[in-house]
Structures are given as structure tokens and as C-alpha cells.
Design a protein around this motif. Structure first.
Motif, PDB file in Angstrom:
ATOM      1  N   TRP A  23       0.891  -1.328   0.019  1.00 34.08           N
ATOM      2  CA  TRP A  23      -0.104  -0.109  -0.319  1.00 34.08           C
ATOM      3  C   TRP A  23       0.962   1.320   0.034  1.00 34.08           C
ATOM      4  CZ3 TRP A  23      -5.068  -0.788  -0.796  1.00 34.08           C
ATOM      5  CH2 TRP A  23      -5.443  -2.159  -0.548  1.00 34.08           C
ATOM      6  N   ILE A  24       2.141   1.174   0.383  1.00 33.38           N
ATOM      7  CA  ILE A  24       3.177   2.108   0.484  1.00 33.38           C
ATOM      8  C   ILE A  24       3.042   3.028  -0.972  1.00 33.38           C
ATOM      9  CG2 ILE A  24       5.397   2.883   0.650  1.00 33.38           C
ATOM     10  CD1 ILE A  24       5.716   1.021   2.651  1.00 33.38           C
ATOM     11  N   ASN A  25       3.254   2.194  -2.183  1.00 29.72           N
ATOM     12  CA  ASN A  25       3.173   3.047  -3.449  1.00 29.72           C
ATOM     13  C   ASN A  25       2.978   1.857  -4.680  1.00 29.72           C
ATOM     14  OD1 ASN A  25       5.823   1.796  -4.262  1.00 29.72           O
ATOM     15  ND2 ASN A  25       6.972   3.382  -3.367  1.00 29.72           N
ATOM     16  N   PRO A  26       2.678   2.551  -5.812  1.00 33.77           N
ATOM     17  CA  PRO A  26       2.355   1.686  -7.091  1.00 33.77           C
ATOM     18  C   PRO A  26       3.542   0.798  -7.378  1.00 33.77           C
ATOM     19  CG  PRO A  26       1.644   3.881  -7.380  1.00 33.77           C
ATOM     20  CD  PRO A  26       2.435   3.848  -6.308  1.00 33.77           C
ATOM     21  N   LEU A  27       4.882   1.243  -7.048  1.00 35.95           N
ATOM     22  CA  LEU A  27       5.853   0.369  -7.447  1.00 35.95           C
ATOM     23  C   LEU A  27       5.891  -0.943  -6.508  1.00 35.95           C
ATOM     24  CD1 LEU A  27       9.461   1.425  -8.078  1.00 35.95           C
ATOM     25  CD2 LEU A  27       8.985  -0.301  -6.540  1.00 35.95           C
ATOM     26  N   LEU A  28       5.811  -0.984  -5.477  1.00 35.51           N
ATOM     27  CA  LEU A  28       5.631  -2.034  -4.466  1.00 35.51           C
ATOM     28  C   LEU A  28       4.318  -2.860  -4.657  1.00 35.51           C
ATOM     29  CD1 LEU A  28       6.915  -0.993  -1.017  1.00 35.51           C
ATOM     30  CD2 LEU A  28       8.199  -2.290  -2.678  1.00 35.51           C
ATOM     31  N   TRP A  29       3.470  -2.190  -5.313  1.00 32.01           N
ATOM     32  CA  TRP A  29       2.090  -3.087  -5.666  1.00 32.01           C
ATOM     33  C   TRP A  29       2.365  -4.041  -6.924  1.00 32.01           C
ATOM     34  CZ3 TRP A  29      -2.839  -2.709  -3.164  1.00 32.01           C
ATOM     35  CH2 TRP A  29      -3.891  -3.558  -3.940  1.00 32.01           C
ATOM     36  N   ARG A  30       3.056  -3.343  -7.863  1.00 28.59           N
ATOM     37  CA  ARG A  30       3.442  -4.063  -8.895  1.00 28.59           C
ATOM     38  C   ARG A  30       4.594  -5.103  -8.545  1.00 28.59           C
ATOM     39  NH1 ARG A  30       3.325   1.121 -11.025  1.00 28.59           N
ATOM     40  NH2 ARG A  30       5.514   1.267 -10.930  1.00 28.59           N
ATOM     41  N   ALA A  31       5.618  -4.887  -7.710  1.00 27.86           N
ATOM     42  CA  ALA A  31       6.458  -5.765  -7.396  1.00 27.86           C
ATOM     43  C   ALA A  31       5.769  -6.992  -6.707  1.00 27.86           C
ATOM     44  CB  ALA A  31       7.577  -5.206  -6.622  1.00 27.86           C
ATOM     45  N   PHE A  32       4.758  -6.944  -6.022  1.00 26.72           N
ATOM     46  CA  PHE A  32       4.144  -7.776  -5.096  1.00 26.72           C
ATOM     47  C   PHE A  32       3.112  -8.664  -5.879  1.00 26.72           C
ATOM     48  CE2 PHE A  32       4.861  -5.733  -0.711  1.00 26.72           C
ATOM     49  CZ  PHE A  32       6.340  -5.761  -1.141  1.00 26.72           C
ATOM     50  N   LEU A  33       2.641  -8.371  -6.996  1.00 24.23           N
ATOM     51  CA  LEU A  33       1.680  -9.061  -7.814  1.00 24.23           C
ATOM     52  C   LEU A  33       2.179 -10.129  -8.024  1.00 24.23           C
ATOM     53  CD1 LEU A  33       0.424  -6.543 -10.476  1.00 24.23           C
ATOM     54  CD2 LEU A  33      -0.968  -7.741  -8.766  1.00 24.23           C
ATOM     55  N   GLY A  34       1.390 -11.419  -7.901  1.00 26.70           N
ATOM     56  CA  GLY A  34       1.905 -12.828  -7.823  1.00 26.70           C
ATOM     57  C   GLY A  34       2.224 -13.497  -6.642  1.00 26.70           C
ATOM     58  N   TRP A  35       2.583 -12.841  -5.684  1.00 25.51           N
ATOM     59  CA  TRP A  35       2.859 -13.029  -4.231  1.00 25.51           C
ATOM     60  C   TRP A  35       1.789 -13.581  -3.450  1.00 25.51           C
ATOM     61  CZ3 TRP A  35       8.150 -13.881  -2.662  1.00 25.51           C
ATOM     62  CH2 TRP A  35       8.888 -13.372  -3.595  1.00 25.51           C
TER      63      TRP A  35
END
Length: 370
Positions: A242-254
Motif C-alpha cells: 500500500w506504500i506506492n504503486p511500485l511495490l504493488w506491482r512488485a508484489f503481484l503474483g505473491w
């Protein structure tokens, strides 16, 4: 108003030990403190407390990007301002050394969301955002349920990473899972292609990440380069999405460990109240978790005799079996003398996956359910 009817506010320190990135949505920043405001205002209207609560906020850059000293100094400032309790620090690498100073010189109770048992002590309580002991057990159960018997671990070089992997090894032995490779990665986002390649070459059928979470940011590019898409699991670092869109994209699939469960009626009633008060319904972990922390503190402030740091600490020990908004249905809040972790029941942790829309996630499993 008569002299006898007024009183100074109770001061609560809020120590946030990492700086949110520029561009962080203002409404989500407000989600940090609004649950406290709502709970304390309701408590005053209901006569549970007879004075307002003032939140004294400090945001500093502790580890992994900053320093422990900045965190300890901020704690001291909150004590000097007259705070009767402090919410924070929250990151294990900051919390454990800060505990030493709380016990040595501050003697003001603190409650945080750190998952480390080494944080817990006479003055230090937790509603842990997961646990370095509990989460690895949950990972092992999820892996076994999915038929993954050979796994690889990406381990951040930190106290958090070391704690996770030690307990994950034990949990895997109990579930008959073999860790075929362990690769160390930095705490911060850097190129970790060699570490990911090590896990692939060891023929891992799934990946587990052990750490605070920033190290996950570069896993996806490494996987794409190897044309490899294994099932992957992580702890409550997942909540950093929830911190930023970059981390959201990085965590997709986990598949990650979380504490928001839409089936928890206590949490949904609180979000009803939140939506009425503020015009939005934030369906993720922070608002319901902070509601629970505020509820514990509300009852401690009401029961503190005298209204002093030691009085609040002893009153927190008398908080018993309050319904929790976070976690699965039936989770409770309960402390005691030398009972310093407050969410009771296996279901305080759930597993979720992020949706590609960048705004929502969905429930995958509840801990303890077959």
C-alpha cells in the motif's frame, strides 16, 4: 466552562520509523491517525474517558534506510513532551535496540506492530503485524497444501531476515518440506538476479521471501529475465504494497500474510463508522489494525490509576478479550502480566493476493483452516 470541567489532554506518542515516499496519497496518510481519532472521540462521548487524547506524531527514517539513533532520539522527544505511551517504533531492527533504552531510561510503555519476540518486555507490548515465529509456520502450511516440497528462500541480510529463516527451517522440517537453496539479498531494492538464479538452478518449486520487504522490489525483473514464474510466498512485508504503486506491482503474483479479513464483522462495523465519519472505506490492514491498537489504549487510559506511564502500563495488562477488528472472525485482544502479544487466536493472520487493479486484494486462506 467551569474550572472543574476541564482537563489537559492525554498525550499519545506516534513514532513512525520510516518516512513515507513523496506522493504518498494524503487520504492513506490520514488512515494512520484517523482510527485513533475515531476511537478516542467515541470513547469520550460514551464516558469511557473524561478528556481528549492528543496524538504527538513523529516520522523519522530508521533502519533499513536510516539509523537506530534517529528512532531512539525521537522516542526521547516524545517522552519529554509528556506522552504517557508511545505507538512505535515498528520495524524490528529499530524496535529491539529501542527497547533497551526504554527499559534503561525512558520507562514509558510502548506498543507496536513488530513481529519480533525480542521486542517484548516489561514496558513493551505488541499487536504484531505478523510474527517471525508464526508466519513461517503459516508459509509451511500453505506450501504443503499446494504440494510444494522443494522450496528456495530469499533472505534479507537483517535481523528480520535471520529471524524468519531460522523459524522457517524448523517449520519446513515439521511439514516434510526441503529448503533446496537459501540466497541472501540486501534490505533495500537492488539487483538480486544472482540470488534468484541460485534458487532456479537448485530446482526450487516455490520461493519464500524472508525480510522487511523492500528487497522484493527487484525479484520480478529477475524472474522475467529467467522466464521463470514459480509460486511465491512472503510475510507481512506484503502489507507494504500500500506504500506506492511500485511495490504493488512488485508484489503481484505473491501470496502474502495480511491482517485484513472482510469476513470479520467487528472490522466491517468499524469501517461503516469510518465511512460515515470520513467519506471513504479503506479496505486494507492499517485502519482495522490501528483501530485495535487505539481500543487497547483507550481502555488502558480509562483504567490507569494514576494516569501516569506506569499506571498506563499496568492498565494495559488488564485489557482482556476485547473483540478485534483485525484478523479473521473471532480474533480477540487480550494482555496480562508478562503477556505482551495481544491478538489471540490463530486467525489473526490470513493469506491474501493483490489484484492487478492496484487497489484491491482477495483472501486466499485463513491460518488454522484446512
Amino acid at each position: 466552562m467551569a474550572y472543574e470541567s476541564t482537563a489537559e489532554p492525554i498525550k499519545l506518542g506516534y513514532l513512525f520509523d520510516f518516512r513515507l515516499p513523496e506522493g504518498y496519497p494524503p487520504e492513506m496518510r490520514a488512515d494512520l491517525t484517523r482510527p485513533f481519532d475515531l476511537v478516542f472521540e467515541q470513547g469520550r462521548r460514551q464516558g469511557i474517558i473524561d478528556r481528549p487524547v492528543e496524538i504527538v506524531f513523529r516520522e523519522v527514517e530508521g533502519l533499513p534506510k536510516g539509523s537506530v539513533k534517529a528512532v531512539i532520539d525521537a522516542y526521547g522527544e516524545l517522552v519529554d513532551e509528556g506522552c504517557l505511551a508511545v505507538f512505535g517504533p515498528h520495524i524490528t531492527d529499530n524496535a529491539v535496540p529501542t527497547r533497551e533504552e526504554i527499559e534503561r531510561r525512558f520507562h514509558v510503555p510502548a506498543i507496536n506492530v513488530s513481529g519480533s519476540d525480542d521486542w517484548l518486555g516489561e514496558w513493551t507490548f505488541a499487536l504484531p503485524q505478523g510474527s517471525m515465529t508464526d508466519e513461517p509456520v503459516f508459509w509451511a502450511h500453505l506450501l504443503a497444501k499446494g504440494g510444494h516440497t522443494d522450496v528456495g528462500a530469499l533472505v534479507e541480510q537483517s535481523l528480520v531476515g535471520e529471524s524468519y529463516i531460522k523459524n522457517f527451517r524448523r517449520a519446513c522440517r515439521e511439514q516434510g518440506i526441503r529448503i533446496v537453496a537459501e540466497a541472501q539479498i540486501p534490505q533495500t531494492a537492488q539487483d538480486i538476479s544472482p540470488a534468484v538464479r541460485t534458487l532456479q538452478e537448485a530446482k526450487a518449486s516455490a520461493i519464500v521471501h524472508c525480510g522487511f520487504g523492500f528487497g522484493v522490489a527487484m525479484v520480478t525483473p529477475a524472474l522475467h529475465a529467467l522466464d521463470w514464474d514459480p509460486p511465491r510466498f512472503m510475510g507481512t512485508a506484503f502489507q507494504n504494497a500500500w506504500i506506492n504503486p511500485l511495490l504493488w506491482r512488485a508484489f503481484l503474483g505473491w501470496t502474502g500474510v495480511d491482517q485484513y479479513d472482510e469476513g470479520n464483522a467487528v472490522g466491517q462495523r468499524f469501517l461503516d463508522e469510518f465511512e460515515t465519519a470520513y467519506g471513504r472505506r479503506p479496505q486494507y490492514c492499517v485502519p482495522v489494525m490501528n483501530r485495535d491498537i487505539a481500543t487497547v489504549l483507550l481502555h488502558a487510559f480509562a483504567d490507569a490509576h494514576p494516569l501516569s506511564p506506569r499506571g498506563v502500563k499496568e492498565a494495559m495488562e488488564r485489557v482482556k478479550m476485547l473483540p478485534a477488528a483485525a484478523g479473521a472472525p473471532g480474533t480477540r485482544l487480550s494482555f496480562g502480566k508478562w503477556t505482551r502479544r495481544g491478538w489471540m487466536g490463530a486467525g489473526y493472520l490470513v493469506a491474501r493476493k493483490l489484484d492487478p487493479d492496484g487497489q484491491n486484494s482477495h483472501l486466499v486462506a485463513r491460518f488454522g483452516e484446512d
